[in-house]
Structures are given as C-alpha cells and as structure tokens.
Design an enzyme around this catalytic site. Sequence first.
Site, PDB file in Angstrom:
ATOM      1  N   ASP A   1       0.827  -1.217   0.000  1.00 53.01           N
ATOM      2  CA  ASP A   1       0.000   0.000   0.000  1.00 53.01           C
ATOM      3  C   ASP A   1       0.859   1.265   0.000  1.00 53.01           C
ATOM      4  O   ASP A   1       2.061   1.225   0.307  1.00 53.01           O
ATOM      5  CB  ASP A   1      -0.897  -0.038   1.256  1.00 53.01           C
ATOM      6  CG  ASP A   1      -2.225   0.663   1.053  1.00 53.01           C
ATOM      7  OD1 ASP A   1      -2.339   1.443   0.100  1.00 53.01           O
ATOM      8  OD2 ASP A   1      -3.139   0.437   1.877  1.00 53.01           O
TER       9      ASP A   1
ATOM     10  N   ASP B   1     -10.584   1.957  -3.518  1.00 51.66           N
ATOM     11  CA  ASP B   1     -11.128   1.651  -2.196  1.00 51.66           C
ATOM     12  C   ASP B   1     -12.643   1.658  -2.235  1.00 51.66           C
ATOM     13  O   ASP B   1     -13.289   1.345  -1.236  1.00 51.66           O
ATOM     14  CB  ASP B   1     -10.647   2.697  -1.173  1.00 51.66           C
ATOM     15  CG  ASP B   1      -9.296   2.318  -0.591  1.00 51.66           C
ATOM     16  OD1 ASP B   1      -8.770   1.261  -0.965  1.00 51.66           O
ATOM     17  OD2 ASP B   1      -8.781   3.089   0.238  1.00 51.66           O
TER      18      ASP B   1
HETATM   19  C1  DGJ Z   1      -5.890   1.783   1.873  1.00 51.68           C
HETATM   20  C2  DGJ Z   1      -6.223   0.561   1.074  1.00 51.68           C
HETATM   21  O1  DGJ Z   1      -6.615   0.897  -0.210  1.00 51.68           O
HETATM   22  C3  DGJ Z   1      -7.264  -0.247   1.828  1.00 51.68           C
HETATM   23  O2  DGJ Z   1      -7.691  -1.329   1.059  1.00 51.68           O
HETATM   24  C4  DGJ Z   1      -6.654  -0.692   3.126  1.00 51.68           C
HETATM   25  O3  DGJ Z   1      -5.599  -1.568   2.865  1.00 51.68           O
HETATM   26  C5  DGJ Z   1      -6.185   0.510   3.918  1.00 51.68           C
HETATM   27  N1  DGJ Z   1      -5.340   1.369   3.133  1.00 51.68           N
HETATM   28  C6  DGJ Z   1      -5.446   0.085   5.150  1.00 51.68           C
HETATM   29  O4  DGJ Z   1      -4.891   1.129   5.823  1.00 51.68           O
END
Ligand code: DGJ
Length: 750
Positions: free
Chosen positions: A482, A552
């Site tokens: 991430d 997301d």
């Molecule tokens: C952002 C990601 O896109 C989410 O899927 C998740 O992993 C969160 N970060 C976790 O902090």
Amino acid sequence: MIRRFDGAQSAFHLQTAGTSYLFRVLPTGHLEQLYYGKRIDPESMEELSSLTEKRSFEPGGVIRYDTSTPPLVLEDICLELSSGGKGDIREPFLELVHADGSRTSDFLFEKAEISETKSPFETLPGSCAEDGRAERLTIILRDREYGLTLELSYCVWADCDCITRSARLVNDSGERVEVERLLSLQLDLPDSGYGVTCFHGAWVREMDRDTVSLPAGKFAMESRAGASSSRMNPFFLLHDPRATEDNGTAMGFNLIYSGNHYEAVEVNAYGKTRVVTGMNPQGFRWLLGPGESLEAPEAVMCWSDRGFGGVSRNMHRFVREHIVRGEWKRRPRPVLLNSWEASYFDFTEDTLLSLAGAGKELGVELFVMDDGWFGERSDDTRSLGDWDVNLRKLPGGLKGLSDKLRELGLDFGLWVEPEMVNVNSRLYEAHPDWAMAIPGKPHAEGRKQRVLDLANPAVQDFLIGKMTEVFSSADIRYVKWDFNRIFSDVYSPSLPPERQGETAHRYMLGFYRVMETLTARFPHILFEGCASGGNRFDLGILCYFPQIWASDNTDALSRARIQEGYSFGYPPSVISAHVSASPNHQTLRITPEDTRFHVAAFGLLGYELDLRGLSEEEKRAMSEEIRLYKAWREVFQFGDFCRGRSGNLHEWTCVTPDKSRAAGMLLQELTKPNTQFERYFAKGLEPGARYRFYSGDPGGLYEREDTVASGESLLSAGVKLAPGFGGTGRDGTIRLFLDFSSRLYLMEKI
Ligand code: DGJ
C-alpha cells in the site's frame, strides 16, 4: 518489422501487424515524422517522397532554420523530437540549460542501429519479451555545439500493434548541464480536430472518462502528486471525434512510470497536432555531470481503426504479454478474503481465524490480513515503519497465524505499507532524517503519516532488509503493498540543495530498486499494488506487481464505472475487485449480492466483508458464485475483455482467445418504467461457430436463459431476454430487473 531505406538520407519504417510508423532524416539532420496509421508497404525512398512535406516559400513571422532551399521552418513540420530554440515554439521534447546559460539545443542525426534484442533499462522498468527478442531501433542524435548525445529507442511489438519509445541523454561534454525536461514520446500529426479522452478522478472515484475536442490550443494532463495518481491516469486516447467503441481511428498512449507524469496535446498555428508524454517537467531539475546519463521512462502507443475497443484490446495484450512478468504472469489468481472492511484495525488471531474459516467454507483460497498487525497499530495514527508483529493481537506471530491458516487449507497474505512512516513510531524516533521533509520547516500531513525518503540508498536498503525479514518470517503467498498519501514538502534530506529538483524522480528510482530486489528475492509471492485504491495504477507498478487494487470504493455500481474506465487501457487480469457488504461502506448504497459478484468477477475476485453473520441463503449464493468463478476464471481473468453499451447499461463480454468460451454481463444502473424488452449483445465470438448461451446466475433466483445460437446472431441480433417487469402484473415469465441489477451469461462453443 523495422526497415531502413537509404538514399541521400535515411528513412525508417516501423511496422506492426496492422500499423506503420515512418520517419526520415532531413538534409539538416532533423528527424521528420512522415506517417502513423494503418499499415502501408512503401517499397522505396522515392515512394516515401509522397509522404514528405512540400514547401516552396517561407511564411511571414517564422524562423527559417538555415539558408537551404526550400526553407526549413521547424515550427511547421512534423518532427520526431523538438529540442527548442531553433524556431519550433511548440511543446519541446527536452529542455536543457547549458553551462553558458543558454536554453537552445539542436539534436541532429548521427547514426542508427537495428537490433533483435531489448536490454533492460539501467534505472527504470520497461517492456519485455519472454524470449528476450524484440525488434529495436536506436537513433543516435548529437548536439554538436554542446557535445551532448541523445539516444531515441523504439521497440516494435507487432503482436499487439504497439510501439514503445524511450530516450536517454548522455553528457559527453566536459561541463555540467541542467535537464529541466526529458520526455519519452513525441508524436506530430499533420492535421488537427482530434478528440482527447482522459481518465481522471480522486480517491474512491477513479477513472472517470471525459472527452474534449481540440480545434486549437493545448490540453494538458498530469500528476504532481509524487505518484501516477488517481487525479489523472497516464493512459489516454487521441481519436477521430466521431470514433465509437467499434469504429473510427483512435490512438492509445501510456507511460511505464509511477511518478509525476505529463501528457499534452497541442494544435499549432499550422493545424498540426503534437502529442507529448513523459515525466512531469514541473518541479523537475536534474544536474547531469560530464560522463553521466539520464534515462526517460518508456512510453507506449498504439493505433487502431476499430475504435476504442480496438485500442483497448491491443493495450490489454501489450500489458499481459510485455509488461506483466514473472511466475504469476499467466497463473490463475486465487479467490481471496481480505480482512479490511470486515474488521478494519480491530482484530485478534482468534477473530481472524473465525473469519478465515467462514471464507474457507465458501470456497475462498487465500486469506489476507490487512492493516493493523504490527507495532502498536490500532488506528492510523501510529506505528507505520515498525514492522514487528503485535504479539497481543497475534501471540504466535505471523508464522503462528499462517500455520493455522494452512491447517484450515488457506494460503496466507499480508498487507504492508513500507514507503511510509508515522511520526509516532520507533522508526521515526531513530531516523527522523529518513522521512521526506524540509529541515527545520513544518511539514504538511496526509493520513497522519509521512513519506520515507526513498531517494536515500540507506532507506532503500533498510526497506529491502526489513521486508525480506517480514516476507521470510512465515509462509506468505501474497503481499498487498500500500501507499496512502501523496507527496508534499518535497525534499530529500539526503540530497544537497542544488539537487532537490531530482528528489521526486530519485524517489521513483529508489522505489523501483526496492521492488526489483524484493520481487526477485520472492518470486513465488503474488504482489498486489495499492495506493489508497487506485492512486498508483500504472504500467511501472505492473512491471513488478502483476495486479493492483483498483479502488477503495467497493460499491458495485461505482466499481462498474471505475473498472470500465480502467478497461480502456488495462486488462481484467491486473484489476483486483472485491465483493463487499451492502449497504456499502463508501456509498451506503444497497445493491443485490449477484450484482456485487458480477462486477467483481470481471476482474480478480475477492471478498471483503464479515462473512460470519451471513444467512444460510447468502452463504449458499456466495459459495455458488465462487464455484462458478473458479470454473470460469480463465475466461474472466485472461479472456479478451470487450465493452458493449455503456451508460445506464453496462454491457461487458470476456472471451477466451480461442473464442470457445465467453462470459457476459448486463448491468442496469436505474430501471426505466415500461421498458420491458432488453437484449444482450455478445462481442468477440467466432461468427461462424454455434454457442450454447445460458444464464450464469448461480443461485437460480431468476429466469434461466438457455438457448443455442450462432456467434453471428449473438453478435449482431443479440439475445432477446425474458420480458422485464413493466409496471403492471407479475408472473413467473417476468424478469425482475431492478435498480442496480445485473445478469451474467455464459457462452460455450458447441
Ligand atoms: C488503503 C487501502 O486501499 C485499503 O484497502 C486498506 O488496505 C487501507 N489502506 C489500510 O490502511
């Protein structure tokens, strides 16, 4: 194929299966672009003269390059590259400040080399062929006044009608030069009036599509976020304004780079259109000392006369064959269950195992523990950088958890965000100078975290070492990598003041070194890129990580639009998509379970919700979905993706390359009253073959279409579906097609 014509000057013909790209060397040594479009087969230098610009006079108000006749006016000619200062006042390909303060450069042809292999770039990721064979043309140009060399490299990917371009500047003078811009691709077209379609957005709203028409002036697309960013994806289209999904000429462009990028389309005073793509010159300043060189990222372009769909299918093939590599390139991707939307930061080993157990019952193959497993991480304010397991949550560490998951019959996957640090962490305490920040000045925050200074080799080494430790500490089969904030206060404490203009690009080079090392060290791990969803969805990432978390936003309706946006430049095999709870956590929208499944199935399917509270009915439906997906995953993941109608209806088809199996989806955003009759039109099938066409809705809750038809008829006439509810009466023959409903159809050649 690459062909060289030699006469008084030379010309070069780059030919793919369906396209031709031609340029020649002018008597002055400049490179003139002659043609880009449908494949042609000129035989000789004489024949090429029909493609060259005919000039006999010098218009007023322009610069004549020299005294040659006919006059050479660089502003009014299609050029392979423009270095600025000699009369071409359009967007330049490169901008240099020489030791004497001048900004004028003039790169002229020296020689060309054609080879059959493509060696990797020294500092950047690039396209590749499995057998290492790729037709490559390198043109060497020289600025004779300042003693600099520019190499332009071209690769022909005939199988997908793509041509890639890159550049390398070598300072073989005795003095330092400041590079303010070194782009990757310049395409000059002799005409104007094109449409430009770009893909822009924001967090949870990635890949919105918009088109502008450009009769004059300039349209620029860019990212200054430090990442390729969801604000503007580096992929875009240039096309005949009348081009449609299936007809008309269109060109697609993309860049193999994950940092600040810049794309511009400019129409000049003489009705010529220039396209440029590359690293964003804004904020960029690279000091190139004597003997040093600088590489520009590789850019890709393709042309099609089969509309946007033609471009997309070429780009998909390019990404599948020449970008994604390694063990997972063609390997079916597992159905996963991710803990994030199920429990966010709030979990223990026991709760994770009960969630994983529920997933296993439904047929899930891989369990992913998301954010919250390390340091004191119970929210997003702390511990990024402290990659030691929180033993209160996971008493047996990562190994204990992965062993128990193995006993359940599940693979184990892990979330990490290595490039970031919380100020509230042991890492920051020990190395405050490892974070990007202007010494002594306040720093703007993003998600309560800072970006580590990957321009610093010590930070790169630390990440490589730490992640090696983490990835070796248990049986880890998947890693979600991430990156949750953009750059601000761009400054590398490891670089001297005069080199701060190099920070953002040096960050990317450091990041690529880290990814290169770790993916080579852990070839079995399936890596998934992520950046608050799709904030770094680009070809640079895909050279290392075979898939990316697209957004997301897991709401099926938003996802249909987002995934459709990605589909213009990227194949389903790189788009990760999850079924989540309803009401959805980002939009609070309530959508049917089968719609959530259908949309996620046209990508790399995962689940991201608390499965423990499901009703028996829901469990049955989900396990049916997973069973169906596994049986058809070859089609969904690696089939050719074709868009049909788009708007209130989203009509998608995925077909295996041999056209023997296909899956189709029809999704309706909002119901229109009294519109009872709907058809589904397939795409990509073999017209002469016969197919069984049937409903793929596994729960059997709705009508079950089942018929046999020719490919031709499925493509042209479509299938008339059972009548929809029309506002009066309802019986068993009527199809319920409510807001946000969708249908899945399967097609098998018989
Ligand atoms: C952002 C990601 O896109 C989410 O899927 C998740 O992993 C969160 N970060 C976790 O902090």
